[in-house]
Write a protein that holds these residues in place. Sequence first.
Motif, PDB file in Angstrom:
ATOM      1  N   ALA A  39      26.914  48.840  34.401  1.00 53.76           N
ATOM      2  CA  ALA A  39      27.053  47.403  34.207  1.00 53.76           C
ATOM      3  C   ALA A  39      28.518  47.054  34.415  1.00 53.76           C
ATOM      4  N   LEU A  40      28.808  46.371  35.496  1.00 45.79           N
ATOM      5  CA  LEU A  40      30.176  45.953  35.805  1.00 45.79           C
ATOM      6  C   LEU A  40      30.389  44.566  35.222  1.00 45.79           C
ATOM      7  N   LEU A 165      23.299  49.392  39.791  1.00 44.68           N
ATOM      8  CA  LEU A 165      24.635  48.845  39.556  1.00 44.68           C
ATOM      9  C   LEU A 165      24.494  47.338  39.544  1.00 44.68           C
ATOM     10  N   ALA A 166      24.864  46.714  38.430  1.00 38.50           N
ATOM     11  CA  ALA A 166      24.709  45.268  38.299  1.00 38.50           C
ATOM     12  C   ALA A 166      26.004  44.652  37.796  1.00 38.50           C
ATOM     13  N   SER A 171      28.505  38.973  28.032  1.00 36.94           N
ATOM     14  CA  SER A 171      27.514  38.739  26.982  1.00 36.94           C
ATOM     15  C   SER A 171      26.183  39.429  27.268  1.00 36.94           C
ATOM     16  N   LEU A 172      25.936  39.734  28.548  1.00 34.95           N
ATOM     17  CA  LEU A 172      24.668  40.365  28.912  1.00 34.95           C
ATOM     18  C   LEU A 172      24.801  41.858  29.192  1.00 34.95           C
ATOM     19  N   ALA A 173      26.034  42.368  29.286  1.00 37.59           N
ATOM     20  CA  ALA A 173      26.225  43.783  29.608  1.00 37.59           C
ATOM     21  C   ALA A 173      25.662  44.672  28.505  1.00 37.59           C
ATOM     22  N   ILE A 188      31.529  49.087  32.603  1.00 40.17           N
ATOM     23  CA  ILE A 188      32.895  48.995  33.120  1.00 40.17           C
ATOM     24  C   ILE A 188      33.367  47.568  32.889  1.00 40.17           C
ATOM     25  N   ASP A 189      34.207  47.389  31.872  1.00 40.20           N
ATOM     26  CA  ASP A 189      34.729  46.072  31.519  1.00 40.20           C
ATOM     27  C   ASP A 189      36.145  45.964  32.074  1.00 40.20           C
TER      28      ASP A 189
END
Length: 641
Positions: A39-40, A165-166, A171-173, A188-189
């Motif tokens: 989750a990017l 990979l999205a 808030s949705l990760a 990955i923030d």
Amino acid sequence: MTGSTEDYAPHPHIGGRTAALRALAAWRAATPGAPRVVALTGSSGSGRSRLLTGFLMLCEPDFRKRLPLDEMDPSTVPPELPAPAVPAPDGLTAAQVLWLLADHYELNATSTQDVYAGLAALDGPVTVVVPDVDRAGPVRATDEPARLVREVLAPLAATETVRLLAEVPRSLAAELAAGLPSGVVRIIDLDEPEWADPEGLVLHAQAALNPGFGAPELPFTVDPAARLALAAAVARRAGTSPLVVQLAVNCALMAPEGFDPADEGRLPTSVGEALDLHARRLGADPWTLRLMLAPLALAEADGIPVHLWERLASAVAGQDMGQALAGGMLLAAPFVQPEEQEGDGGRTLLRLLHPAIGDEIRAGLPNVRAAQSQIAMALLEAVPEQDWSKADPYVRDHIAGHTLEAGLLPQLLTDPGLFVHADPVPLRAAVEAVPVEALGAPARTYLRTAPLLTRTQAPAALRAALLETAFVEDGLPEFAGAVHRLGFQLPWRTLWSLPVAGVSAVTVGSLPSPDGSATAVAVLAVPAGTPGARPIGEPEEASSSAVLVRGLVRPDDLGGTDPAQIQRPSEEERTAAPLGLSRGADYLRVWDRAKEEVVAALISDTPFTAADLSPDGILLVATERGAKALRIQPTDAALAS
């Protein structure tokens, strides 16, 4: 170029992000220990879309050939593999994104569960990259990004053969990662120190300031030392935000008068500061700039037509903004992106440079709902003579999105002209977001019919025809009549509709009268016990059925008629009739025999169970919802589904 050395060239599109590129390359290569799901995320403006675009360049075999792969850090370059599936959700519903994926893999699926089962059954791993989740949905206020994560991405992530990979809002990760086993998913923030890229921000600022890349020649752009010093200062102030870097440079280049590159304190640290500092440097009130940009922050789709900007800005401000806009182009320019559209003589749309600017402006409005109400009223007033066929496409197609956020949509949904002329995709999405109990009867008819309109991509004339017959089905003849007054040459006029379940066969016929005349009738085969029906067969027979007899032109109850008295058209009469009938599961076509062309095409959201056509052109049809009669109208143009 964090984590690398100067011996390697940066990615030419990204100019940095080495740590993140390494993690994405490991995911693509399925390196031992690499997560199956990534989750990017990051704050709006953190550069996640730019990073993902650059990474996809490395994953596309043809594009790879244009990149200096031999000069780049090998740990940031994924192996050469077939391109992943990239179902882009911009403007689409969650269901549409899933069907894009089904089409990519050529799955023979008829339901969402079929899609997931089909993906799981494919040979080898299935690699899916979903960019721009925050841009999903034809209407902004319906929160389609959350639905996309819950209804599509979460099931994909749970499918063990899928490598996902999205790019998702922060808030949705966590929601996407919830429930997955440890080690399967990584977030990955880009705002976290682990992924910080200060060197990349400096490179970004340097490139934006460089006359060689289009910047104007100014003292702080032509001198390499001055350019580097300013780029470093801009990057320091921007923290982790490439967007703030871009806005700082835009403001300096578009209005360099009064800009002091040595005054680092006048460089922005946030989107809000970029707005306010730019306004003050130009001697303007920051609130005026925000009011100018408010219609763009509240806009739907690709932005608003330039000719509506003044009207909508004045509506939000509650005062005439014409003078501010006329003299404020330099004030707004760093934050606005025009787009020239082809067709209809060409027109210019305006949108904000980045969604984060819209977030900042909406957060500063005293009452977003009230602002949307003012915009909705202004849009409604912009419809010439209240004729939706003459309305600007933006007004026609997107007023529903504005009224939805204003809480006024149910009041709008009473005009058949809007139902017919508006793009059914955003209108359907907006109507579906309203609780059914809050909708009036015509809006419920539209809601029931909308899947047909969107599935067939029906043009306005076909939308009018399908809505006309739906209104009659739902007992709203006055709305059907209003559709006929919209100026379309409809292929039929719906004479009547009878809501009776279980019609298994229909027949047209005539009932002779003693005076020699005859009454056209409709005979409907219905289950025994149907109110008003006349039984056929012996009562003790389990298979006994019944018939309803109604007038064909007017639905007079002729229940006392003996079916044996009814005369059916002969085969010769049917063959000699000018119109013929063909039928599929969910469509009927009426043909002009002489011209060999379709004059009417009727489609249904429930399968047709029976159909017949009288020699004089009255179509009698039945579905599980009931039966209806339509008089086929003479037409110059075929109407096809």
